[in-house]
Design an enzyme around this catalytic site. Structure first.
Site, PDB file in Angstrom:
ATOM      1  N   ASN A  63       0.806  -1.230   0.000  1.00  5.69           N
ATOM      2  CA  ASN A  63       0.000   0.000   0.000  1.00  5.69           C
ATOM      3  C   ASN A  63       0.832   1.269   0.000  1.00  5.69           C
ATOM      4  O   ASN A  63       0.344   2.325  -0.383  1.00  5.69           O
ATOM      5  CB  ASN A  63      -0.961  -0.010   1.196  1.00  5.69           C
ATOM      6  CG  ASN A  63      -0.259  -0.288   2.499  1.00  5.69           C
ATOM      7  OD1 ASN A  63       0.570  -1.195   2.589  1.00  5.69           O
ATOM      8  ND2 ASN A  63      -0.563   0.484   3.523  1.00  5.69           N
ATOM      9  N   GLN A  73      -4.960  -3.713  -2.327  1.00  5.22           N
ATOM     10  CA  GLN A  73      -4.449  -2.710  -3.269  1.00  5.22           C
ATOM     11  C   GLN A  73      -4.299  -3.280  -4.679  1.00  5.22           C
ATOM     12  O   GLN A  73      -3.915  -2.546  -5.596  1.00  5.22           O
ATOM     13  CB  GLN A  73      -3.090  -2.168  -2.798  1.00  5.22           C
ATOM     14  CG  GLN A  73      -3.124  -1.429  -1.478  1.00  5.22           C
ATOM     15  CD  GLN A  73      -3.835  -0.080  -1.556  1.00  5.22           C
ATOM     16  OE1 GLN A  73      -4.148   0.431  -2.631  1.00  5.22           O
ATOM     17  NE2 GLN A  73      -4.118   0.500  -0.397  1.00  5.22           N
ATOM     18  N   CYS A 106      -3.189   4.567   7.929  1.00  2.66           N
ATOM     19  CA  CYS A 106      -3.533   3.918   9.187  1.00  2.66           C
ATOM     20  C   CYS A 106      -2.512   4.185  10.275  1.00  2.66           C
ATOM     21  O   CYS A 106      -2.803   4.034  11.437  1.00  2.66           O
ATOM     22  CB  CYS A 106      -3.705   2.419   8.988  1.00  2.66           C
ATOM     23  SG  CYS A 106      -5.140   2.051   8.007  1.00  2.66           S
TER      24      CYS A 106
END
Lengths: 390, 374, 126
Positions: A155, A183, A328
């Site tokens: 990612n 992804q 995140c």
């Protein structure tokens, strides 16, 4: 409108495609379309039929059968179900799992949890370009290895792992193979009829679908067996209980159907825009691209800007929605663990930005974004002692 | 015109809730964990919803964790609260939702002693039996629902909290069916954890919440990511959370009016049913939710009756809208001591805001005709 | 270009980060001293150029590498020093934290500013 925000964070989340929203609205029913898909009456049956049609669409994008798709609340739950479910079913004690240092937190944290339960985990190191080679995985196998969990596309760097090469080798050895394809889905062709992956995690909101819905592919032949992680009610063939959110599922189905149609054209267009962005920024000295250029998914460009501290760079680029590392972990403001695993020092990792492009990115946005980056990096370097050189 | 009498399975979305959600289904609102402008707007909306829900159920906003629904909330409460502890005893009401029963039963593989708590013929906890179970010692967790999804029977959660706490046990309350139908106050109930779901109170499907007192240590069940203070990883479902918040606020403001509306319908149905031969109303002797009525008609098999009613445009259910136990009689009614053949005949009617008296009358008329054809 | 304070930095920090009027350097000269301070925790560095006359600072510039708070600290210290005798007008981390509304998680940035002033005092006194 030169001050409008430029969204280059498609790898964090994508806007809902208007066609997806249109498909969802009838199932956000105030008059009709509100039935519980588990109910045995007309509203329930209508919702169930919509859920099953969406299941077939999701399966079609990845070359799977509809009954191999288990709905979850998102990729985090899918990754948890795959890894903990597989280990719990086989018995974790003394078992060995192979993963990598650059997996998503959902996989890494799950592996760390398993370590507290007596599972041994090997975390493979990528090379400086972010690549994990098939041979590395095979060399790490032990007689006790029950599961390999690798992401299809990273990612942060966009680097593609050798999943199609690995899958048959792991199948030969009888090792279960879980792939986080969050992804990759909709970005690269995935054909699970030809690629013997056992478990594969999917998310809707990275593919222009809604948040709060994902799926786990669970192979039927040979059957990948899992212990359920959410008990009660016996939905989803007993693998995942809970009332199905019809509108979310229908949205995911439509998003995946759209992706099947537009994937090839999207990939070509987005790749060209990504290279345009890189070329435009390349007038800056002392910048470096992260991730092996020959093995990239179309949508991600990760760049280190030496001498421009990352937090200040992001603050000055408030008109660009970009990530420094994964969304995140960015709240914690720690330098990206992925870039550190690629051998970057804290300084370099912290002065890196991830640009991720998508369906509504335009050449004009790319050019404007590049100019803004050039301006602010230059400004910060000029402010720094010795031009930012350490 | 179809008649929907299955609001305990799920409710239609309130148009005002849909309106509040719509902006979050349009445009790039971002991943709330991303720190740029879009992400911050999403984060603010999530925190507003948390306060709206806190106001409905009498807890603090910081005590709320968003989940994907009631099932996940119950799993997180039961498995999350027991994970950090050395194995001991777990008790759950015999009429609990499968999410509670099965989550509790899953603990047996981790060395826990798991037992149901018996109920009497009206569906109320057998308090003497419960006290004996507690007295045996080692009970760390008790799970008891506030309102039963099939019969609507209400449990005295306060009493369970007092007894459980005195014995050193935590109390988990499944309040999925109670929220929005009767007043609900987390503090006053004395619960340690409490489950909620949006789609039972005119909110969207796919979103729920777990309320947990600060002192309760919960181990995450979805590992990965710092969302919800590390307790529940995964990108937040912003539109649904916003919808839950608004649904909670509307439920709080309109609670009395809503309860009065469905209670009138329920009483009308109950009075009408009394005129039919061989009617059994489950939980009739106990306090119940205002909107719920579960009954059996002598000589009717439930599935066959449901099919007949469905054909006439009535959406009712036999009990739980769950996938498990299809073709099995209700575990709730068996726990109340009803024989299998009566339990097999169960029909659950659960009313909602848009139901009207005239629909109840048509339903009674249909039942009379079906009874006459027998 | 309208930059927005989307990350919610304190207003006194944001204003100085946006437009640090004293950013830059002074040409090397006999009456110009150069001092530095650094913080590994902040991954930051501050450099101060001060032109002195009789112990007083008559002109000052700063350079900074680091987060927005670090940059604002450099600017604030420079502002305060103009026309002042740093040996008399002692600036501390507490002053910095109060003036710039620096939160606990950025306390090391304020300490770096104090270190910078101390380095200057030491240079003038020594």
């Amino acid at each position: 409108m030169t001050d409008a925000l430029i969204y280059l964070d498609y790898a964090a989340t994508t806007p809902l495609d208007p066609a997806v929203r249109e498909a969802m609205l009838p199932w956000l029913g105030t008059v009709d379309g509100y039935g519980n898909p588990a109910s045995d009456h007309a509203p329930g049956r209508a919702a169930r039929a919509a859920v099953e049609a969406a299941r077939a669409e999701v399966a079609a994008l990845i070359g799977a059968a509809a009954e191999e798709i288990v709905w979850t609340s998102g990729a985090t739950e899918a990754n948890n179900l795959a890894i903990k479910g597989a280990l719990e079913f086989r018995g974790g004690d003394g078992a060995h799992v192979i993963s990598s240092r650059i997996e998503h937190k959902a996989v890494l944290d799950t592996c760390r949890y398993l370590e507290t339960r007596g599972v041994a985990v090997t975390y493979l190191e990528p090379d400086r370009d972010g690549l994990i080679r098939a041979g590395q995985v095979l060399d790490a196998l032990r007689p006790s290895t029950v599961l390999v969990s690798l992401m299809w596309v990273n990612n942060e760097t966009g680097v593609i792992n050798p999943i199609t090469e690995l899958a048959p080798r792991l199948r030969e050895r009888g090792v279960l193979f879980h792939v986080d394809a969050v992804q990759a889905a909709g970005k690269l062709p995935i054909d699970l009829a030809a690629t013997p992956v056992d478990l594969l995690s999917l998310s809707a909101h990275k593919v222009y679908g809604p948040k709060g819905i994902g799926a786990l592919f669970v192979r039927k032949r040979p059957r990948a067996r899992l212990a359920p992680q959410m008990h009660g009610g016996g939905h989803e063939q007993g693998m995942r209980s809970g009332t199905l959110a019809t509108h979310q599922i229908v949205g995911m189905g439509r998003a995946f159907a759209l992706a099947r149609k537009t994937m090839a054209a999207d990939a070509e267009r987005v790749t060209a825009l990504r290279e345009r962005l890189w070329q435009a920024m390349s007038v800056l000295p002392a910048i470096a691209r992260n991730g092996s250029v020959g093995h990239l998914a179309p949508h991600v460009l990760n760049v280190s800007f030496a001498g421009a501290e990352g937090e200040s760079l992001r603050a000055r680029l408030s008109d660009l929605a970009v990530s420094s590392g994964s969304a995140c972990s960015s709240a914690t403001r720690e330098p990206s663990y992925v870039l550190r695993a690629l051998g970057r020092d804290d300084e370099t990792a912290a002065s890196s930005l991830r640009f991720s492009l998508g369906r509504w990115t335009t050449p004009e946005q790319v050019d404007r974004a590049a100019q803004r980056v050039i301006d602010e990096v230059s400004w910060l370097r000029q402010l720094a002692p010795d031009g930012g050189a350490a | 015109m179809a008649v929907y009498f299955d609001h305990n399975a799920t409710t239609p979305l309130d148009p005002r809730v849909l309106e509040a959600m719509t902006p979050y289904l349009t445009g790039p609102y971002g991943n709330p964990s991303s720190v740029h402008r879009f992400g911050r707007a999403a984060r603010d909306a999530i925190e507003q919803a948390r306060q709206q829900l806190a106001d409905l159920v009498g807890c603090r906003a910081a005590e709320i964790t968003w989940t994907s629904g009631g099932t996940e909330s119950n799993n997180l409460a039961i498995k999350g609260a027991t994970d950090p502890l050395a194995p001991g005893g777990v008790l759950y009401g015999a009429t609990e939702h499968p999410a509670v029963m099965e989550a509790a039963e899953s603990l047996t593989r981790r060395g826990w002693r798991v037992e149901p708590i018996a109920v009497d013929a009206t569906g109320i906890v057998d308090w003497a039996a419960f006290e004996r179970q507690l007295a045996a010692g080692g009970v760390r967790l008790v799970a008891l629902m506030r309102a039963n999804n099939e019969t609507g029977v209400l449990q005295d959660v306060n009493r369970a909290a007092a007894l459980g706490h005195a014995a050193g046990a935590m109390l988990h309350v499944d309040a999925v069916q109670a929220a929005g139908k009767i007043p609900l106050d987390f503090r006053a109930l004395g619960a340690d954890t409490m489950s909620l779901s949006a789609h039972k109170l005119y909110g969207p499907k796919g979103i729920g919440a777990l309320i947990a007192r600060n002192e309760i240590e919960l181990a995450p069940q979805h590992h990965g990511g710092p969302q919800e203070r590390g307790l529940r990883g995964g990108t937040e479902n912003v539109a649904a959370i916003v919808g839950f918040g608004v649904a909670a606020e509307l439920a709080r403001v309109e609670l009395e009016a809503r309860a009065a509306h469905v209670l009138a319908l329920r009483d009308r149905l109950e009075a009408g049913l009394a005129a039919l031969p061989g009617v059994c109303i489950f939980g009739a002797g106990a306090p119940r939710l205002p909107n719920t009525l579960q009954f059996a008609l002598e000589g009717f098999e439930g599935e066959a009756l449901l099919m007949q009613l469905d054909r006439r445009g009535f959406g009712v259910s036999s009990g739980s809208a769950c996938a498990s136990g299809k073709g099995e009689p209700s575990h709730v009614l068996l726990a109340m001591g009803y024989p299998r053949d009566i339990a097999f005949g169960a029909i659950r009617v659960s009313f909602g805001q848009r139901n009207r008296e005239e629909e109840v009358d048509r339903f009674l008329q249909a039942l009379r005709e079906l009874a006459g054809q027998r | 270009m309208n930059r927005e304070n989307v990350f919610g930095y304190p207003e006194p920090v944001w204003a100085r980060f946006e437009a640090p009027a004293r950013a830059g350097e002074l040409m090397a000269a006999a009456d110009v001293v150069v001092v530095e301070a650094g913080s590994p925790a902040a991954r930051g560095r501050l450099r101060l150029y001060a032109q002195l006359a009789g112990g007083r600072v008559v002109d000052v510039r700063f350079q900074a590498y680091g987060c927005p708070v670090t940059i604002a600290v450099g600017q604030w210290v420079a502002e305060q020093l103009v026309g002042a005798d740093p040996r008399v007008h002692r600036l501390t981390a507490a002053d910095l934290r109060q003036a710039l509304e620096i939160t606990d998680d950025k306390a090391h940035c304020a300490l770096m500013g104090e270190d910078l002033v101390l380095a200057l005092v030491k240079r003038i006194s020594g």
